[in-house]
Design an enzyme around this catalytic site. Structure first.
Site, PDB file in Angstrom:
ATOM      1  N   ASP A  43      10.146  -9.345   0.776  1.00  0.00           N
ATOM      2  CA  ASP A  43       8.797  -9.698   1.219  1.00  0.00           C
ATOM      3  C   ASP A  43       8.661 -11.213   1.166  1.00  0.00           C
ATOM      4  O   ASP A  43       9.204 -11.864   0.257  1.00  0.00           O
ATOM      5  CB  ASP A  43       7.727  -9.053   0.335  1.00  0.00           C
ATOM      6  CG  ASP A  43       6.326  -9.310   0.873  1.00  0.00           C
ATOM      7  OD1 ASP A  43       5.897  -8.578   1.773  1.00  0.00           O
ATOM      8  OD2 ASP A  43       5.676 -10.258   0.386  1.00  0.00           O
ATOM      9  N   GLU A  45       5.915 -14.672   1.559  1.00  0.00           N
ATOM     10  CA  GLU A  45       4.591 -15.255   1.728  1.00  0.00           C
ATOM     11  C   GLU A  45       4.775 -16.532   2.533  1.00  0.00           C
ATOM     12  O   GLU A  45       5.753 -17.263   2.335  1.00  0.00           O
ATOM     13  CB  GLU A  45       3.935 -15.558   0.378  1.00  0.00           C
ATOM     14  CG  GLU A  45       3.733 -14.335  -0.502  1.00  0.00           C
ATOM     15  CD  GLU A  45       2.915 -13.237   0.156  1.00  0.00           C
ATOM     16  OE1 GLU A  45       2.041 -13.564   0.988  1.00  0.00           O
ATOM     17  OE2 GLU A  45       3.148 -12.061  -0.153  1.00  0.00           O
ATOM     18  N   HIS A 185      -0.226  -9.574  -2.415  1.00  0.00           N
ATOM     19  CA  HIS A 185       0.158 -10.707  -1.568  1.00  0.00           C
ATOM     20  C   HIS A 185       0.964 -11.754  -2.340  1.00  0.00           C
ATOM     21  O   HIS A 185       0.919 -12.934  -2.014  1.00  0.00           O
ATOM     22  CB  HIS A 185      -1.065 -11.344  -0.893  1.00  0.00           C
ATOM     23  CG  HIS A 185      -1.649 -10.493   0.191  1.00  0.00           C
ATOM     24  ND1 HIS A 185      -1.036 -10.313   1.415  1.00  0.00           N
ATOM     25  CD2 HIS A 185      -2.776  -9.743   0.231  1.00  0.00           C
ATOM     26  CE1 HIS A 185      -1.768  -9.523   2.159  1.00  0.00           C
ATOM     27  NE2 HIS A 185      -2.824  -9.147   1.471  1.00  0.00           N
ATOM     28  N   ASP A 190       4.814  -7.339  -3.939  1.00  0.00           N
ATOM     29  CA  ASP A 190       4.789  -6.568  -2.699  1.00  0.00           C
ATOM     30  C   ASP A 190       6.131  -5.915  -2.422  1.00  0.00           C
ATOM     31  O   ASP A 190       6.194  -4.792  -1.905  1.00  0.00           O
ATOM     32  CB  ASP A 190       4.394  -7.466  -1.525  1.00  0.00           C
ATOM     33  CG  ASP A 190       2.907  -7.822  -1.545  1.00  0.00           C
ATOM     34  OD1 ASP A 190       2.243  -7.471  -2.546  1.00  0.00           O
ATOM     35  OD2 ASP A 190       2.418  -8.422  -0.573  1.00  0.00           O
TER      36      ASP A 190
END
Length: 602
Positions: A43, A45, A185, A190
């Site tokens: 994942d 960001e 997030h 995540d």
């Protein structure tokens, strides 16, 4: 249909396949057991939704698993070398100070690739995460490893029903599968939640006979025999762009769709490539298919919208009720105010919208009231009112014309600022709400900051939409053309934002003569008040996307087709990127039939 029988030749199976191919095919059918596959669930960001658009990675998190066991974890913040937008900081909790000493992507990416080497990559909404990783590999001159990729969002849409979860967001699926980690997030959290979702999906599909990676990647619902038997319904359709209508035995329209090739598209409803369970149900009811040829794909898209609005087919999810819209109106009266209305009137008022839901309109209205302290009461009074002020006035959130606190000129000046924000420059609203979000984020009041973020996003989208729609609907006529892949020119006549005519210039025909004839035969469209008076917002937006696409040539423009340079559209990219990061492939119209696979007794 004719067939020819051949004697079997040595070295072939009874199906005419060479023996060595038969053996290889049988071996491949065994697949790779899921319990033996090492997955790296990743994942990211980021500072926005598009690496190509300049967005950067701020965090990478990954979990390596095999056979249900965690083999290792990877986590690093990444220095984006650019300020993190306040919206993103509120969403992720990652601040500029946190990434100041973090490694750059040139160091973080190779470390992740080494961690994930030789595994199958898994991500929720994989095109987003994998797209960023591939982009920065290319920027660094690194070859992208030959990873196999599994998208849990896509897989969930084939497995999960509304009874399981309201949508296919990671947060919803994590709750549905009882994940021990709540998505927040942050990349590693995540990724851990996605691991639990992956295992939950694999367990669910195990009961349906899915035990190998190959079966997991290609899983889809089965098309019933009844569906396949109806493939003859497509035979009378042309290989041409247009609109198709599925009808039942009473000629009622069940579903309306569009395609560049009518026959090819409709055929897919009777084959394994059509895996949406509701479409299987629809085909089971259908008795006939009607095709309407269109000159261009844009004409087909517009006809589809109009037919859906006319017939309101039960199996179409979208565009059935274009009349159910909401506008924000800035009234014309001695002490103007903002109100929510259902339609645009010819009353010289200013309107913002349309909004597809009242809830979104209310968010936008709140953003405007947060910035401009206009009265919110619905009372009617003249220029010299006299009454007791309301609670909002006592809180300083209303200029209180009701008790004479503010004079008419001062109030009118605030109204002018509001009107300018609606029609021209939204900067006052953007700056004030951004400042409020930053203050709340600094106090770690992220939930309150998120409320203001959503309000601002609703306003920016509405203002941009209104400005773009109004610019086109003000024009009595726009004629534009684009050369297609076949070398022919497609021409469209747009009047007050509504498609009035469409055609393709035949080979050898004088272009000017053809365009003149098309304009003469085009639908007569009278203008009206507001941003979308004669067409639905969705139709005008489709036309706008076509007009703004590459290769368009404007043949003639009657009126002025212009949008404000400092308008809301310049703020839109950031808010759309945030929305994409928060909304992870929600639709359920791709659900699969979950009929269990019965294994033979051993």
């Amino acid at each position: 249909m004719s067939s020819t029988l051949h004697a079997e030749q040595p070295g072939t199976s009874s199906r005419g396949t060479p023996d060595r191919w038969e053996s290889q095919r049988s071996f491949d059918e065994l697949g790779r057991p899921l319990r033996d596959i090492t997955f790296t669930v990743v994942d990211l960001e980021t500072t926005g939704g598009s690496a190509e658009g300049g967005s950067m990675i701020t965090e990478i998190g990954a979990v390596k698993v095999r056979g249900g066991e965690v083999l290792g974890e990877f986590q690093t913040l990444v220095d984006p070398r650019q300020p993190i937008p306040p919206f993103i900081a509120v969403l992720t909790g990652i601040s500029n100070a946190m990434v100041a000493d973090a490694p750059p992507v040139e160091s973080a990416l190779p470390a992740f690739l080494e961690f994930a080497a030789g595994t199958v990559l898994v991500a929720h909404n994989a095109p987003f995460d994998i797209g960023f990783l591939k982009y920065f590999c290319e920027q660094q001159g690194r070859p992208w490893p030959t990873f196999e990729v599994l998208d849990t969002a896509r897989l969930a849409r084939r497995v999960i029903t509304k009874d399981d979860a309201p949508n296919c967001k990671l947060s919803s699926l994590a709750r549905a599968f009882g994940s021990t980690t709540t998505p927040n997030h942050r990349a590693l959290s995540d990724a851990r939640a996605t691991v639990d979702v992956l295992h939950g999906l694999m367990e669910r599909l195990g009961g349906l006979g899915v035990h190998t990676l190959e079966e997991l990647q290609t899983f889809s619902g089965r098309v019933s025999t009844a569906q396949r038997r109806k493939r003859h319904l497509a035979e009378g359709l042309p290989h041409a762009p247009g609109v198709y209508l599925f009808r039942d035995h009473e000629r009622r329209v069940l579903y309306v769709g569009t395609s560049k090739d009518l026959r090819t598209r409709v055929r897919t409803y009777f084959t394994a490539s059509e895996t949406r369970s509701r479409m299987g149900e629809m085909v089971g009811i259908a008795d006939s298919v009607t095709g309407i040829e269109c000159a261009t794909p844009l004409e087909a898209e517009v006809r589809e919208l109009r037919l859906i609005a006319e017939h309101k087919p039960r199996y179409n999810r979208r565009s059935r009720f274009p009349e159910k819209t909401t506008f924000i109106k800035l009234t014309r009266e001695p002490w103007p105010r903002l109100s929510l209305v259902k339609r645009v009137l010819d009353d010289d008022a200013d309107y913002l919208g349309p909004f597809s839901s009242r809830k979104v309109a209310e968010k936008c209205l709140a953003a405007l009231h947060d910035t401009f302290p206009l009265r919110q009461c619905s009372d009617r009074f003249g220029k010299t009112p006299s009454r007791t002020p309301c609670v909002l006035a006592e809180l300083g959130r209303c200029l209180a014309p009701c008790d004479g606190t503010v004079d008419h000129d001062t109030y009118a000046a605030v109204v002018r600022q509001l009107r300018d924000s609606l029609l021209h420059r939204p900067d006052r609203v953007v700056e004030q709400i951004n400042a409020r979000m930053e203050a709340l984020a600094a106090d770690e009041r992220f939930e309150e900051a998120g409320v203001h973020r959503d309000r601002l996003a609703a306003f920016i989208r509405a203002a941009s939409r209104t400005q773009r729609l109004s610019a086109l609907t003000r024009c009595p006529e726009v004629v534009a053309a684009r050369r297609g892949d076949d070398g022919r020119w497609a021409v469209h006549v747009v009047r007050h934002g509504r498609l009035a005519a469409a055609g393709v210039i035949p080979p050898g025909t004088d272009a000017h003569t053809y365009v003149a004839s098309l304009r003469a035969s085009a639908e007569t469209v009278a203008g009206g008040p507001g941003p979308v008076p004669v067409a639905t917002a969705e139709e005008t937006e489709k036309i706008l996307r076509w007009l703004e696409s590459p290769g368009i040539r404007l043949v003639d423009v009657e009126g002025e087709w212009v949008c404000p340079v400092d308008g809301a559209t310049r703020h839109l990219a950031l808010h759309d990127a945030v929305a994409r990061s928060r909304t992870e492939l929600v639709p359920f119209d791709d659900r699969r039939d979950l009929t269990p696979v019965h294994q033979p007794a051993r």
